[in-house]
Design a protein around this motif. Structure first.
Motif, PDB file in Angstrom:
ATOM      1  N   GLY A  60     -12.746  -1.083   1.843  1.00  0.00           N
ATOM      2  CA  GLY A  60     -12.768  -0.815   0.422  1.00  0.00           C
ATOM      3  C   GLY A  60     -11.793  -1.620  -0.410  1.00  0.00           C
ATOM      4  O   GLY A  60     -11.512  -1.256  -1.567  1.00  0.00           O
ATOM      5  N   PHE A  61     -11.268  -2.726   0.133  1.00  0.00           N
ATOM      6  CA  PHE A  61     -10.355  -3.567  -0.629  1.00  0.00           C
ATOM      7  C   PHE A  61     -11.143  -4.569  -1.472  1.00  0.00           C
ATOM      8  O   PHE A  61     -12.258  -4.961  -1.102  1.00  0.00           O
ATOM      9  CB  PHE A  61      -9.403  -4.322   0.304  1.00  0.00           C
ATOM     10  N   PRO A  62     -10.578  -4.991  -2.610  1.00  0.00           N
ATOM     11  CA  PRO A  62     -11.283  -5.986  -3.434  1.00  0.00           C
ATOM     12  C   PRO A  62     -11.382  -7.327  -2.721  1.00  0.00           C
ATOM     13  O   PRO A  62     -10.491  -7.695  -1.944  1.00  0.00           O
ATOM     14  CB  PRO A  62     -10.397  -6.100  -4.691  1.00  0.00           C
ATOM     15  N   VAL A  63     -12.456  -8.049  -2.968  1.00  0.00           N
ATOM     16  CA  VAL A  63     -12.679  -9.358  -2.351  1.00  0.00           C
ATOM     17  C   VAL A  63     -12.908 -10.393  -3.441  1.00  0.00           C
ATOM     18  O   VAL A  63     -13.151 -10.062  -4.606  1.00  0.00           O
ATOM     19  CB  VAL A  63     -13.889  -9.331  -1.397  1.00  0.00           C
ATOM     20  N   ILE A  86     -12.423 -16.885   7.533  1.00  0.00           N
ATOM     21  CA  ILE A  86     -12.538 -16.486   6.123  1.00  0.00           C
ATOM     22  C   ILE A  86     -13.580 -15.389   5.955  1.00  0.00           C
ATOM     23  O   ILE A  86     -13.351 -14.370   5.281  1.00  0.00           O
ATOM     24  CB  ILE A  86     -12.883 -17.709   5.253  1.00  0.00           C
ATOM     25  N   LEU A  87     -14.744 -15.561   6.573  1.00  0.00           N
ATOM     26  CA  LEU A  87     -15.824 -14.575   6.419  1.00  0.00           C
ATOM     27  C   LEU A  87     -15.493 -13.257   7.103  1.00  0.00           C
ATOM     28  O   LEU A  87     -15.802 -12.177   6.572  1.00  0.00           O
ATOM     29  CB  LEU A  87     -17.127 -15.148   6.984  1.00  0.00           C
ATOM     30  N   SER A  88     -14.860 -13.325   8.288  1.00  0.00           N
ATOM     31  CA  SER A  88     -14.494 -12.079   8.961  1.00  0.00           C
ATOM     32  C   SER A  88     -13.421 -11.332   8.180  1.00  0.00           C
ATOM     33  O   SER A  88     -13.435 -10.090   8.115  1.00  0.00           O
ATOM     34  CB  SER A  88     -14.006 -12.373  10.382  1.00  0.00           C
ATOM     35  N   GLY A  89     -12.498 -12.072   7.548  1.00  0.00           N
ATOM     36  CA  GLY A  89     -11.504 -11.422   6.697  1.00  0.00           C
ATOM     37  C   GLY A  89     -12.146 -10.745   5.499  1.00  0.00           C
ATOM     38  O   GLY A  89     -11.744  -9.644   5.096  1.00  0.00           O
ATOM     39  N   ARG A  90     -13.165 -11.376   4.940  1.00  0.00           N
ATOM     40  CA  ARG A  90     -13.875 -10.770   3.813  1.00  0.00           C
ATOM     41  C   ARG A  90     -14.582  -9.489   4.253  1.00  0.00           C
ATOM     42  O   ARG A  90     -14.547  -8.476   3.535  1.00  0.00           O
ATOM     43  CB  ARG A  90     -14.886 -11.786   3.255  1.00  0.00           C
ATOM     44  N   ARG A  91     -15.216  -9.531   5.431  1.00  0.00           N
ATOM     45  CA  ARG A  91     -15.917  -8.340   5.914  1.00  0.00           C
ATOM     46  C   ARG A  91     -14.945  -7.180   6.172  1.00  0.00           C
ATOM     47  O   ARG A  91     -15.268  -6.021   5.891  1.00  0.00           O
ATOM     48  CB  ARG A  91     -16.695  -8.675   7.188  1.00  0.00           C
ATOM     49  N   ARG A  92     -13.778  -7.501   6.717  1.00  0.00           N
ATOM     50  CA  ARG A  92     -12.795  -6.445   6.974  1.00  0.00           C
ATOM     51  C   ARG A  92     -12.335  -5.796   5.669  1.00  0.00           C
ATOM     52  O   ARG A  92     -12.170  -4.577   5.588  1.00  0.00           O
ATOM     53  CB  ARG A  92     -11.592  -7.004   7.732  1.00  0.00           C
ATOM     54  N   LYS A  93     -12.103  -6.624   4.651  1.00  0.00           N
ATOM     55  CA  LYS A  93     -11.700  -6.075   3.358  1.00  0.00           C
ATOM     56  C   LYS A  93     -12.783  -5.170   2.785  1.00  0.00           C
ATOM     57  O   LYS A  93     -12.508  -4.081   2.270  1.00  0.00           O
ATOM     58  CB  LYS A  93     -11.404  -7.214   2.368  1.00  0.00           C
ATOM     59  N   GLN A  94     -14.030  -5.616   2.869  1.00  0.00           N
ATOM     60  CA  GLN A  94     -15.131  -4.802   2.341  1.00  0.00           C
ATOM     61  C   GLN A  94     -15.263  -3.494   3.121  1.00  0.00           C
ATOM     62  O   GLN A  94     -15.522  -2.440   2.528  1.00  0.00           O
ATOM     63  CB  GLN A  94     -16.440  -5.592   2.415  1.00  0.00           C
TER      64      GLN A  94
END
Length: 427
Positions: free
Chosen positions: A214-217, A203-211
């Protein structure tokens, strides 16, 4: 002068901020409703630790094959031979254990179990690859190829065993079937903790990739809520399985086999079955293949538009062989688990599994038109079907009624899926 400032993003409600798939949420709600209804009519027995333990090990073999069926259906094919492939792989493994290897190596030899399992996996993979070659390179429709396989492979196994039930099986082999092979309480807690940490990392690595792109999180509170829910589900599941205690008579036999006396008041929980652990590993591996590999991207691209995929350079014929070979491998793996759970090779093993596997994938959201499907959805679909059958058996419903209800649920699930996709403007 016109205002050229960008419009403010629309406000999202709490459900949208959690970014939860509404279709998945609906399936979970349907599963919860099924459990609640059977919990009421069985006076709480349906949600007992014992029944949940049995329900999980009964679901494993169909759920494993359903993950492979997702890839087959996504590519706009079908495989009606999975139950027959399972039956032939089981027949080969039964003969290997009780006849051929036992005569050569002797009963109880430590090589019997691994050689048997390799044989079952090889048989399943070879038949799957043959199906894929006939479909991909000879252009025979998958429906015809696998319908022929449904009629052929089960009866090849029948002739192989002369129509007999094959037993006894190797004791090490039986560990992969359920109650005979569990991790125990301590190891189950350790596995649950590691699984929770792995889920949090994903979950956290997916959030970092989105950030990073530039994708919304999700908001912090929503991310924390999802992580807390995932950990609670994992550890709660482990706690339920650990609470199911091994019968005292069985514990006494175990101590007697060691030449020891069982301590007064000694108890032990079953914990996580090895077969369920295998299902979890298969689910993770298939999800990674679907979302993180070129093979997985090719599968969904081909299912979305086969002509465009071929024009873009994808070898769709070889891809078809690989998909069916993977399906055959998973049939061999399911044969190991189903045979070990039954502790023998009965001739009716895997009967109607092809329909259960297809139903699990479709109930889980795999579109028969191709291009759409999820691994977790197929597993949840298998669990819903097994819950229906288990619950109806507990209230005394006979087998014909159970099949009628599963058929109605399948048609209703497809109808709901069609309406859902129409509302979203999907095909």
């Amino acid at each position: 002068m016109s205002d050229l400032s960008p419009a403010a993003p629309p406000r999202r409600n709490w459900l949208e901020q959690l970014e939860i798939d509404l279709r998945l949420l609906g399936m979970i709600g349907a599963f919860a409703l099924v459990c609640l209804c059977f919990w009421i009519v069985t006076d709480g027995r349906f949600l007992s630790a014992r029944n949940i333990f049995n329900l999980t090990i009964q679901t494993v073999s169909v759920a494993i094959m359903a993950t492979g069926m997702v890839f087959v259906i996504v590519c706009r094919h079908i495989d009606l031979s999975v139950g027959a492939i399972l039956a032939l792989a089981s027949a080969m493994m039964g003969m290997m254990q009780a006849r051929w290897l036992a005569d050569v190596l002797g009963l109880g030899n430590p090589l019997i179990a691994p050689l048997t399992m390799v044989t079952g996996l090889a048989v399943g993979t070879a038949i799957g690859a043959l199906n894929g070659w006939l479909v991909g390179y000879q252009r025979i429709p998958a429906f015809i190829v696998t319908l022929g396989g449904l009629l052929i492979w089960r009866y090849v196994g029948w002739y192989l065993t002369a129509g007999q039930t094959i037993a006894p099986l190797d004791q090490t082999f039986l560990l992969f079937g359920g109650a005979e092979g569990t991790l125990g309480v301590t190891a189950s807690w350790i596995v649950g903790g590691l699984a929770s940490l792995a889920a949090l990392w994903v979950i956290l690595s997916g959030r970092r990739r989105k950030q990073a792109h530039g994708f919304p999180v999700r908001p912090i509170w929503a991310e924390g809520a999802v992580m807390a829910l995932v950990v609670a589900l994992i550890m709660g599941f482990v706690a339920i399985l650990n609470s199911y205690e091994v019968p005292q008579a069985k514990l006494k036999r175990i101590f007697e086999a060691r030449g020891e006396a069982m301590p007064e008041g000694f108890t032990a929980g079953y914990g996580l079955p090895i077969s369920v652990l295998i299902l979890i590993m298969v689910a993770v591996a298939m999800t990674v293949i679907a979302s993180r590999t070129r093979f997985g991207r090719y599968i969904f691209a081909t299912g979305g538009n086969p002509d465009a995929a071929e024009l873009s350079g994808i070898n769709t014929r070889l891809l078809t062989v690989k998909i069916f070979a993977l399906m055959g491998f998973l049939c061999g793996l399911s044969a190991i688990i189903a045979q070990a759970r039954l502790q023998s090779h009965p001739n009716d093993i895997g009967t109607l599994d092809e329909l259960r596997v297809i139903a699990a994938a479709v109930i889980g959201g795999t579109a028969l038109s191709g291009g759409i499907g999820t691994i977790y959805g197929a597993i949840l679909g298998a669990l819903i079907m097994q819950s229906l059958q288990s619950g109806m058996a507990m209230v005394g419903a006979d087998a014909p009624l159970q099949n009628i209800v599963v058929g109605v649920v399948l048609v209703f699930a497809v109808w709901i899926d069609i309406q859902y996709r129409r509302r979203l403007g999907m095909r």
